[in-house]
Design a protein around this motif. Structure first.
Motif, PDB file in Angstrom:
ATOM      1  N   GLY A 201      18.907  22.462 -10.366  1.00 58.01           N
ATOM      2  CA  GLY A 201      17.507  20.960 -11.568  1.00 58.01           C
ATOM      3  C   GLY A 201      16.067  21.167 -11.053  1.00 58.01           C
ATOM      4  N   LYS A 202      15.909  20.080 -12.172  1.00 59.42           N
ATOM      5  CA  LYS A 202      14.178  19.963 -11.551  1.00 59.42           C
ATOM      6  C   LYS A 202      13.879  18.804 -11.280  1.00 59.42           C
ATOM      7  CE  LYS A 202      12.020  19.657 -15.898  1.00 59.42           C
ATOM      8  NZ  LYS A 202      11.064  20.176 -17.315  1.00 59.42           N
ATOM      9  N   PHE A 203      13.082  17.708 -10.745  1.00 60.67           N
ATOM     10  CA  PHE A 203      12.709  17.188 -10.075  1.00 60.67           C
ATOM     11  C   PHE A 203      11.592  16.459 -11.512  1.00 60.67           C
ATOM     12  CE2 PHE A 203       8.905  13.815  -8.836  1.00 60.67           C
ATOM     13  CZ  PHE A 203      10.309  12.919  -7.733  1.00 60.67           C
ATOM     14  N   LEU A 204      12.269  15.362 -11.821  1.00 57.78           N
ATOM     15  CA  LEU A 204      11.812  14.475 -13.140  1.00 57.78           C
ATOM     16  C   LEU A 204      10.640  13.147 -12.935  1.00 57.78           C
ATOM     17  CD1 LEU A 204      14.487  13.948 -15.325  1.00 57.78           C
ATOM     18  CD2 LEU A 204      13.319  15.647 -15.594  1.00 57.78           C
ATOM     19  N   ILE A 205       9.247  13.305 -13.260  1.00 63.02           N
ATOM     20  CA  ILE A 205       8.311  12.635 -12.763  1.00 63.02           C
ATOM     21  C   ILE A 205       8.972  10.858 -14.497  1.00 63.02           C
ATOM     22  CG2 ILE A 205       7.000  13.118 -11.830  1.00 63.02           C
ATOM     23  CD1 ILE A 205       5.434  12.722 -14.328  1.00 63.02           C
ATOM     24  N   GLN A 206       8.622   9.564 -13.660  1.00 62.23           N
ATOM     25  CA  GLN A 206       9.469   8.421 -14.217  1.00 62.23           C
ATOM     26  C   GLN A 206       7.910   7.751 -14.506  1.00 62.23           C
ATOM     27  OE1 GLN A 206      10.766   5.723 -11.709  1.00 62.23           O
ATOM     28  NE2 GLN A 206      12.330   6.978 -10.835  1.00 62.23           N
ATOM     29  N   SER A 207       7.532   8.121 -15.910  1.00 61.29           N
ATOM     30  CA  SER A 207       6.285   7.757 -16.683  1.00 61.29           C
ATOM     31  C   SER A 207       5.979   6.483 -16.977  1.00 61.29           C
ATOM     32  CB  SER A 207       6.087   8.092 -17.962  1.00 61.29           C
ATOM     33  OG  SER A 207       7.058   9.463 -18.671  1.00 61.29           O
ATOM     34  N   MET A 208       4.427   5.472 -16.697  1.00 59.07           N
ATOM     35  CA  MET A 208       4.746   4.490 -16.759  1.00 59.07           C
ATOM     36  C   MET A 208       5.001   3.936 -18.568  1.00 59.07           C
ATOM     37  SD  MET A 208       3.524   3.144 -14.310  1.00 59.07           S
ATOM     38  CE  MET A 208       2.374   2.027 -13.627  1.00 59.07           C
TER      39      MET A 208
ATOM     40  N   ASN B 164       0.980  -1.183  -0.247  1.00 58.11           N
ATOM     41  CA  ASN B 164       0.112   0.021  -0.012  1.00 58.11           C
ATOM     42  C   ASN B 164       1.161   0.796   0.269  1.00 58.11           C
ATOM     43  OD1 ASN B 164      -2.664  -0.993  -0.215  1.00 58.11           O
ATOM     44  ND2 ASN B 164      -3.374  -1.093   1.550  1.00 58.11           N
ATOM     45  N   GLN B 165       1.680   1.078   0.791  1.00 58.77           N
ATOM     46  CA  GLN B 165       2.740   2.342   1.060  1.00 58.77           C
ATOM     47  C   GLN B 165       3.545   2.770  -1.074  1.00 58.77           C
ATOM     48  OE1 GLN B 165       4.768   3.987   4.072  1.00 58.77           O
ATOM     49  NE2 GLN B 165       5.164   1.373   5.072  1.00 58.77           N
ATOM     50  N   LEU B 166       3.714   1.146  -1.364  1.00 56.74           N
ATOM     51  CA  LEU B 166       4.860   1.861  -2.668  1.00 56.74           C
ATOM     52  C   LEU B 166       2.790   2.124  -3.427  1.00 56.74           C
ATOM     53  CD1 LEU B 166       7.299   1.471  -3.517  1.00 56.74           C
ATOM     54  CD2 LEU B 166       6.916  -0.978  -4.456  1.00 56.74           C
ATOM     55  N   LYS B 167       1.755   1.772  -3.136  1.00 57.15           N
ATOM     56  CA  LYS B 167       1.295   2.646  -4.124  1.00 57.15           C
ATOM     57  C   LYS B 167       1.013   3.335  -4.279  1.00 57.15           C
ATOM     58  CE  LYS B 167      -3.527   0.727  -5.908  1.00 57.15           C
ATOM     59  NZ  LYS B 167      -4.983   0.476  -5.274  1.00 57.15           N
ATOM     60  N   GLU B 168       0.623   3.895  -3.128  1.00 56.91           N
ATOM     61  CA  GLU B 168       0.325   5.139  -2.999  1.00 56.91           C
ATOM     62  C   GLU B 168       1.559   6.479  -3.506  1.00 56.91           C
ATOM     63  OE1 GLU B 168      -1.104   5.898   1.092  1.00 56.91           O
ATOM     64  OE2 GLU B 168      -2.719   4.111   0.768  1.00 56.91           O
ATOM     65  N   CYS B 169       2.591   5.978  -3.088  1.00 61.53           N
ATOM     66  CA  CYS B 169       3.497   6.891  -2.599  1.00 61.53           C
ATOM     67  C   CYS B 169       4.112   7.124  -4.607  1.00 61.53           C
ATOM     68  CB  CYS B 169       4.505   6.244  -2.614  1.00 61.53           C
ATOM     69  SG  CYS B 169       4.571   7.134  -0.698  1.00 61.53           S
ATOM     70  N   SER B 170       3.571   5.893  -4.610  1.00 68.49           N
ATOM     71  CA  SER B 170       4.246   5.766  -6.714  1.00 68.49           C
ATOM     72  C   SER B 170       2.989   6.236  -7.080  1.00 68.49           C
ATOM     73  CB  SER B 170       3.938   4.748  -7.203  1.00 68.49           C
ATOM     74  OG  SER B 170       3.365   4.743  -8.321  1.00 68.49           O
ATOM     75  N   LEU B 171       2.065   6.643  -7.167  1.00 69.12           N
ATOM     76  CA  LEU B 171       0.932   7.427  -7.583  1.00 69.12           C
ATOM     77  C   LEU B 171       1.136   9.140  -7.028  1.00 69.12           C
ATOM     78  CD1 LEU B 171      -2.260   5.638  -7.417  1.00 69.12           C
ATOM     79  CD2 LEU B 171      -0.765   6.384  -9.269  1.00 69.12           C
ATOM     80  N   ARG B 172       1.555   9.389  -6.242  1.00 72.84           N
ATOM     81  CA  ARG B 172       1.355  10.890  -5.379  1.00 72.84           C
ATOM     82  C   ARG B 172       3.098  11.517  -5.678  1.00 72.84           C
ATOM     83  NH1 ARG B 172       1.167   9.597   0.277  1.00 72.84           N
ATOM     84  NH2 ARG B 172      -1.038   9.584  -0.227  1.00 72.84           N
ATOM     85  N   TYR B 173       3.737  10.511  -5.989  1.00 73.87           N
ATOM     86  CA  TYR B 173       5.401  11.238  -6.433  1.00 73.87           C
ATOM     87  C   TYR B 173       5.814  11.116  -7.942  1.00 73.87           C
ATOM     88  CZ  TYR B 173       5.564  12.020  -1.071  1.00 73.87           C
ATOM     89  OH  TYR B 173       5.040  12.547  -0.386  1.00 73.87           O
ATOM     90  N   GLY B 174       4.925  10.037  -8.738  1.00 76.11           N
ATOM     91  CA  GLY B 174       5.672   9.873  -9.679  1.00 76.11           C
ATOM     92  C   GLY B 174       6.418   9.026  -9.671  1.00 76.11           C
ATOM     93  N   ILE B 175       6.575   8.137  -8.926  1.00 81.62           N
ATOM     94  CA  ILE B 175       7.772   7.724  -8.905  1.00 81.62           C
ATOM     95  C   ILE B 175       7.844   6.659  -9.150  1.00 81.62           C
ATOM     96  CG2 ILE B 175      10.052   6.756  -7.543  1.00 81.62           C
ATOM     97  CD1 ILE B 175      10.089   8.915  -6.573  1.00 81.62           C
TER      98      ILE B 175
END
Ligand code: URP
Ligand code: ZN
Length: 462
Positions: A455-462, A142-153
């Motif tokens: 620099g800027k934070f880059l999200i990782q696309s799915m 659940n932590q991974l699911k929520e954070c991956s969506l929240r941060y785009g990681i």
């Protein structure tokens, strides 16, 4: 406000398909146009013109594995924070880095992510972060699911080594492999058989065998091989997209190749130090030997030779650094190898050392060397805006190289805050003169312009 335009003219550009004379027109943060010899660049109106005549231009480097401000138990931190680490990276032609979010005991993944993003605000490079799942964490899926969506990681690391601290047992690892597969998260794995390493380390230290050579002896190639084989099987069972960090032996790579034949989706990286240094560092000067302690350790010279061959044969797709230097005193003070903080520098040296050695000594094409330094990492981690290539519409991340001028590596001139350099005295055949990150000309004639913005934070696309 209108975008600033820059024309980089006269250079030979390393493109996906080979090296060609192209002028590069940058519009704001992006490459707008590549102009070939038939085009008339003299009519182009630009705010800045960069003369790259006689020079080679490669895409900005992407280092997918660095550790800035890494806290260790006992209060020691890796020597570089995001500012000094990325100053080093940029000067050395790396415009993008990926570090880690590693929760401390009792911390949630979300809390750790917020803290890490704050620390990373000082980054001069564009950056992304991988999650780490460490021993003691609960409700991982659940932590991974929520954070991956929240941060785009969409990448996450676990350790099969370090069983006394952050490393996972097999049942915990299986849970993460399964969760990562279900969530479409790429799983990075530090592959050393932790229990075997801990047993051997304990035995050596009990016998009074405490020098750095025993660090390597306690982490032999078979300890990597067993862990790589295990990780590949876990990925096979769970359907996980696997990425082996810092593979350092022919035995480990052999397991990757076997797994690929079974259809396992497994990628890997080799670290700069395993390509340039060998285990003679642990014996030729015993006093200085702890300076070269990292995990996995340096290997015999024959392994180094094999790693170059695997890279040239496209079997391993990325060259990273695991940049994690410490101060000399921190490395030299402990009275046994087991207490020495693990890690060395490399983020500033990766592009000049690897690119020049790969091209001028090992016969890699410039296009292949640059794929290993940036294009493949961009493809794999899908960093927003980064193709890791010189092509229209891509972020204007460029490195201008003088192939006629060599450069010497030394702690006296590097940008890391560490007071030694594990590549001291090495010569790169080529030198970096200029670096642009998203159209900002941040390194000029080898000098970093420190006021030129973050620099800027880059999200990782799915
Ligand atoms: O020796 C290493 N690899 N140091 C960095 C920390 C880690 O293990 O990732
Ligand atoms: Zn690492």
């Amino acid at each position: 406000m209108r975008n600033r335009k820059i024309l980089v003219y006269g250079g030979s550009c390393v493109l996906r398909e080979g090296t060609y004379k192209r002028d590069i027109l940058i519009n704001g943060e992006r490459i707008e146009k590549l102009l070939d010899e038939k085009s008339d660049s003299s009519s182009v109106k630009a705010d800045e013109i960069i003369n790259a005549e006689g020079k080679l231009i490669i895409p900005g480097g992407i280092d997918p594995h660095v550790h800035f401000s890494l806290p260790l138990s006992g209060g020691v931190r890796s020597a570089d924070d995001f500012r000094s680490g990325t100053a080093a990276a940029l000067t050395g032609g790396t415009t993008t880095v990926i570090d880690f979010i590693t929760p401390t005991p009792g911390e949630s993944l979300d809390e750790a992510a917020e803290k890490r993003l704050k620390e990373a605000e000082d980054s001069l490079c564009d950056f992304s972060l991988h999650f780490s799942i460490v021993n003691g964490m609960t409700d991982v899926r659940n932590q991974l699911k929520e954070c991956s969506l929240r941060y785009g990681i969409n990448s996450c690391k676990i350790y099969l080594a370090y069983q006394d601290t952050i490393g996972l047992k097999d049942d915990q690892a299986f849970d993460v492999f399964k969760a990562a597969a279900e969530l479409g998260v790429k799983l990075l794995v530090h592959c050393e058989w932790g229990e075997a390493v801990d047993f051997q380390r304990g035995e050596f230290i009990r016998q009074g065998k405490k020098t750095a050579a025993y660090h390597a002896a306690s982490r032999p190639p078979w300890a990597e091989q067993v862990a790589v084989a295990k990780a590949c099987r876990m990925a096979e069972v769970c359907g996980t997209e696997l990425y082996i960090v810092h593979v350092s032996t022919a035995e480990g790579i052999g397991e990757i190749m076997k797994a690929r034949q079974r259809g396992v989706d497994v990628n890997a990286e080799i670290c700069l130090h395993h390509l340039f240094l060998d285990d003679s560092r642990y014996t030729e000067n015993v006093k200085k030997a702890p300076l070269y302690i990292m995990s996995p350790p340096l290997r015999p010279a024959l392994q180094k030779k094999a790693l170059w061959k695997f890279a040239k044969a496209w079997i391993i797709g990325n060259i990273s650094t695991d940049h994690c230097p410490f101060m000399k005193a921190e490395k030299l003070e402990p009275d046994n190898f087991g207490s020495v903080p693990n890690g060395v520098n490399g983020v500033e040296e990766r592009v000049p050392l690897f690119f020049s050695e790969a091209v001028s000594r090992y016969g890699f094409s410039p296009a292949q060397a640059s794929a290993l330094l940036s294009g493949n990492a961009a493809d794999f981690f899908r960093l927003k805006g980064k193709t890791g290539r010189i092509e229209e519409e891509s972020d204007a991340d460029l490195v201008i190289i003088d192939t006629k001028k060599a450069m010497k590596i030394s702690a006296a001139s590097h940008h890391s805050l560490s007071d030694y350099n594990c590549y001291e005295g090495f010569k790169a055949e080529f030198s970096i003169t200029d670096v642009l990150r998203r159209g900002k000309h941040l390194v000029r004639n080898g000098e970093l312009i420190r006021t030129a913005g973050k620099g800027k934070f880059l999200i990782q696309s799915m």
